[in-house]
Design a protein around this motif. Structure first.
Motif, short mmCIF file in Angstrom:
data_model
loop_
_atom_site.label_atom_id
_atom_site.label_comp_id
_atom_site.label_asym_id
_atom_site.label_seq_id
_atom_site.Cartn_x
_atom_site.Cartn_y
_atom_site.Cartn_z
N ALA A 220 5.75 70.91 26.36
CA ALA A 220 6.11 70.09 25.99
C ALA A 220 6.39 69.89 24.94
O ALA A 220 7.38 69.22 24.20
CB ALA A 220 6.11 68.80 26.95
N LEU A 221 4.91 69.79 24.37
CA LEU A 221 4.70 69.35 23.12
C LEU A 221 5.70 70.53 22.14
O LEU A 221 5.79 70.70 21.23
CB LEU A 221 3.24 69.89 22.69
CG LEU A 221 2.71 69.37 21.86
CD1 LEU A 221 3.32 68.31 20.44
CD2 LEU A 221 1.24 70.30 21.32
N GLY A 222 5.43 72.32 22.68
CA GLY A 222 5.87 73.31 21.58
C GLY A 222 7.47 72.86 21.67
O GLY A 222 8.17 73.21 20.97
N GLN A 223 8.42 72.01 22.82
CA GLN A 223 9.24 71.91 22.84
C GLN A 223 10.25 71.02 21.80
O GLN A 223 10.74 71.16 20.82
CB GLN A 223 10.08 72.14 24.14
CG GLN A 223 10.16 73.05 25.58
CD GLN A 223 10.39 72.88 26.74
OE1 GLN A 223 10.79 71.48 26.90
NE2 GLN A 223 9.92 73.74 26.83
N TYR A 224 8.96 70.25 21.53
CA TYR A 224 8.92 68.82 21.33
C TYR A 224 9.54 68.89 19.81
O TYR A 224 10.46 69.04 18.79
CB TYR A 224 8.83 68.04 21.44
CG TYR A 224 8.68 66.42 20.47
CD1 TYR A 224 9.90 65.95 20.74
CD2 TYR A 224 7.89 66.49 19.01
CE1 TYR A 224 10.00 64.98 19.32
CE2 TYR A 224 7.77 65.60 18.32
CZ TYR A 224 9.15 64.72 18.35
OH TYR A 224 9.39 63.46 17.82
N LEU A 225 7.96 70.31 18.80
CA LEU A 225 8.09 70.68 17.43
C LEU A 225 9.06 71.75 17.47
O LEU A 225 9.51 71.19 16.68
CB LEU A 225 6.83 71.06 17.87
CG LEU A 225 5.56 70.35 17.39
CD1 LEU A 225 4.11 70.55 17.68
CD2 LEU A 225 4.88 69.17 17.01
N THR A 226 9.87 72.38 18.55
CA THR A 226 10.77 73.45 18.00
C THR A 226 12.33 72.80 17.64
O THR A 226 12.62 73.47 17.45
CB THR A 226 11.04 74.11 19.19
OG1 THR A 226 9.57 74.44 19.50
CG2 THR A 226 12.02 74.95 19.32
N GLY A 227 12.05 71.37 17.98
CA GLY A 227 13.36 70.99 17.85
C GLY A 227 13.42 69.80 17.02
O GLY A 227 14.52 69.72 16.19
#
Length: 142
Positions: free
Chosen positions: A121-128
């Motif tokens: 979830a952190l990785g996806q948030y940062l990707t955004g």
């Protein structure tokens, strides 16, 4: 220019594997992950190295574990990042509550037993956040 995250963490032995796991997830999403303990600048002032790296980062991920939530350097990095207006993303291990400059910030709760789910979830948030940086750079460079 790639999105860059400063990973603030304790140096405790018990946290090393978790720090590596967090960094791996961040990097796996194509995001540069700065870890001060891996950036040797022998003979240079540690506060200057940390400050310069925080200034050049887009955000700070503060990994606060049960054993490292009171680490002096982590708390100073958080205060410095907040003081210069960097997005600060707290990742709190189960059993750790936000304090100081983190009070009131939305955070990610992390259980070591199921860390992979929370870290994704952190990785996806940062990707955004990457497209937002690219848009800002285009506006500034125009």
């Amino acid at each position: 220019m790639a999105y860059k995250v400063f990973l603030s963490h304790s140096m405790g032995e018990a946290d090393r594997d978790l720090v590596a796991q967090v960094a791996g997830v961040i990097q796996g999403h194509g995001i540069e992950c700065y870890i001060a303990s891996r950036d040797y600048q022998l003979g240079h002032q540690l506060p200057e190295k940390i400050g310069g790296s925080l200034r050049s980062s887009d955000s700070l991920v503060a990994l606060l574990t049960q054993g490292g939530s009171h680490a002096e350097w982590v708390n100073q990095e958080i205060g410095f990042a907040r003081g210069i207006g960097k997005l600060t993303i707290p990742v709190l291990e189960v059993g750790v509550e936000p304090s100081g400059f983190l009070v009131g910030l939305e955070y990610l709760r992390l259980d070591r037993g199921t860390a992979a789910h929370g870290l994704e979830a952190l990785g996806q948030y940062l990707t955004g956040l990457q497209p937002k940086k690219a848009t800002t750079e285009l506006i500034i460079g125009a």
